[in-house]
Design an enzyme around this catalytic site. Structure first.
Site, short mmCIF file in Angstrom:
data_model
loop_
_atom_site.label_atom_id
_atom_site.label_comp_id
_atom_site.label_asym_id
_atom_site.label_seq_id
_atom_site.Cartn_x
_atom_site.Cartn_y
_atom_site.Cartn_z
N HIS A 106 0.84 -1.20 0.00
CA HIS A 106 0.00 0.00 0.00
C HIS A 106 0.88 1.25 0.00
O HIS A 106 2.09 1.18 0.25
CB HIS A 106 -0.90 0.02 1.24
CG HIS A 106 -1.83 -1.14 1.34
ND1 HIS A 106 -2.55 -1.44 2.48
CD2 HIS A 106 -2.16 -2.11 0.44
CE1 HIS A 106 -3.27 -2.51 2.28
NE2 HIS A 106 -3.06 -2.94 1.06
N HIS A 172 -10.29 -12.92 6.91
CA HIS A 172 -9.52 -12.39 5.78
C HIS A 172 -9.80 -13.22 4.54
O HIS A 172 -9.83 -14.45 4.59
CB HIS A 172 -8.02 -12.40 6.08
CG HIS A 172 -7.21 -11.72 5.03
ND1 HIS A 172 -6.71 -12.38 3.94
CD2 HIS A 172 -6.85 -10.42 4.88
CE1 HIS A 172 -6.05 -11.53 3.17
NE2 HIS A 172 -6.13 -10.34 3.71
#
Length: 431
Positions: A106, A172
């Protein structure tokens, strides 16, 4: 019935006809801790499966503490508020402590986001730095894993005398549950590591899914990698729908993580009596729904209870856009998700060894699109471009539900999941 979907910071009111409604499906009540600061401090004194953190820290001159980036609602200030004084009291000098933001691939968190992550006092008095996954030179080569993943981990972590990971345990979409080992891989791994670990050889395994750990190659692999790096201690929490701490799990990397997963599984798993035609869900609101990329987690989470050919209606603010330039570029390069899958699996002879960073999220999205129609409800600045992202747009949840009822019939079963990927809907054994 009216309910509020998690959407940005404000929420989005929605309604589904009572006669069609399944749910709302919500996490089970778990009382928030009365004084989470006390519980966190006690967890460092009596951790799971290892000596107290103060003992582990004795004689250490450097420590690296991994924290999640701004896309995760982890109470970092709370956790660091207990960790940092414990380390310093044990003799680790403040100048030897690095708080490393496990960004994975990210963007970095800078300026006011640092303060948002750790609080003003910690931001002003400790070294808080970002991981840069594309900078291979800042990583240490730790060899190859048994499954053939090259291990390149941030050198600031590798070189530290004491290695600690914080985080949040929740479902997740690939690794079963977040937390624990995931702060190491992908959190501080180089692109060269992540592109193999997130490749089709791992993600196309049916066990690489929400809520599954046993036999999940994604989970098994990053557990092996984290163990290889020498992760000494983890401090993880679970949260309720209002982001209040419901559990603290500290200690040995695997034992503490599995204790947290056992607790989380009881809270987030919601049985559904039979598959549904339609799901009305969210991307969990801020900070998870800031991009289209992150919103995919809200889609994959409902797949276990969807009928083939069903409709998923998802609300996501997506104020920061589609995602990385690489991810956004995939939609320009591939008019269909089928063409994209042929490229990454090697079926397209014209694209040998195809790879683009962040392709794994589109691969997860393709799993959804192979089974369901997807409709977005959003005020995102790029909302009029959604059809280029293989999905359609509706002006409201109600209009999307009305269209879905025309498609699936007046008796269609509609599941409502206000908190999106924080809930793990599963078909009950009797269904």
């Amino acid at each position: 019935m009216k309910f509020t979907l998690a959407y940005g910071k404000s929420g989005l009111d929605a309604a589904v006809p009572d006669e069609n409604l399944v749910g709302p499906l919500e996490i089970r009540p778990a009382p928030p801790l009365i004084d989470p600061g006390v519980d966190v401090a006690e967890s460092l004194l009596e951790p799971i499966g290892c000596p107290p953190l103060s003992e582990l820290a004795k004689g250490k001159q450097t420590a690296c503490i991994l924290i999640c980036d701004v896309t995760r609602p982890v109470p970092n200030e709370l956790l660091l508020g207990a960790l940092l004084p414990t380390l310093e009291a044990a003799g680790v000098p403040r100048e030897g402590i690095t708080i490393l933001i496990a960004t994975g691939l990210h963007r970095p968190n800078l300026g006011e986001e640092i303060v948002e992550l750790v609080g003003e006092t910690i931001a002003a008095n400790y070294r808080v730095e970002n991981h840069y996954g594309k900078d291979l030179a800042s990583h240490t080569d730790l060899g190859m894993s048994p499954r053939g993943v090259p291990i390149h981990i941030d050198s600031r972590y590798v070189d530290a005398d004491l290695k600690i990971a914080t985080g949040l345990i929740e479902p997740h979409l690939m690794a079963g549950y977040s937390g624990g080992r995931k702060l190491v891989c992908p959190g501080i791994a180089a692109l060269e590591t992540v592109k193999v670990w997130h490749g089709p050889q791992f993600l196309e395994d049916p066990r690489a899914d929400c809520g599954i750990l046993e036999g999940n190659p994604v989970h098994e692999e990053n557990t092996w990698i984290a163990r290889r790096t020498g992760l000494d201690f983890i401090l993880n929490v679970t949260l309720d729908a209002e982001r209040r701490v419901t559990g603290v799990f500290a200690g040995e990397m695997e034992e503490a993580f599995h204790a947290g997963v056992a607790f989380a599984r009881e809270v987030v798993t919601v049985p559904v009596g039979g598959p549904v035609d339609v799901a009305v869900t969210s991307a969990a609101g801020y900070p998870l729904d800031q991009t289209f990329y992150q919103s995919v987690k809200g889609l994959t989470g409902v797949l276990p209870v969807m009928k083939e050919g069903g409709t998923i209606i998802i609300a996501a603010e997506m104020s920061e856009g589609v995602g990385s330039p690489e991810f956004a570029g995939l939609f320009e390069e591939f008019p269909t998700h089928e063409g994209f899958m042929k490229a990454i699996t090697g079926e397209d002879a014209d694209r040998p060894d195809f790879f683009v960073m962040d392709q794994w999220q589109l691969e997860e999205m393709a799993k959804v699109l192979r089974r369901c129609e997807v409709v977005y409800v959003t005020n995102a600045p790029f909302a009029d471009q959604l059809e280029k992202l293989y999905v359609t747009r509706a002006d409201s949840v109600e209009s999307a539900v009305s269209a879905a009822l025309k498609k699936h019939g007046p008796n269609a079963r509609i599941a409502a999941i206000p908190e999106g990927p924080y809930v793990l809907p599963t078909l009950s054994e009797s269904s």
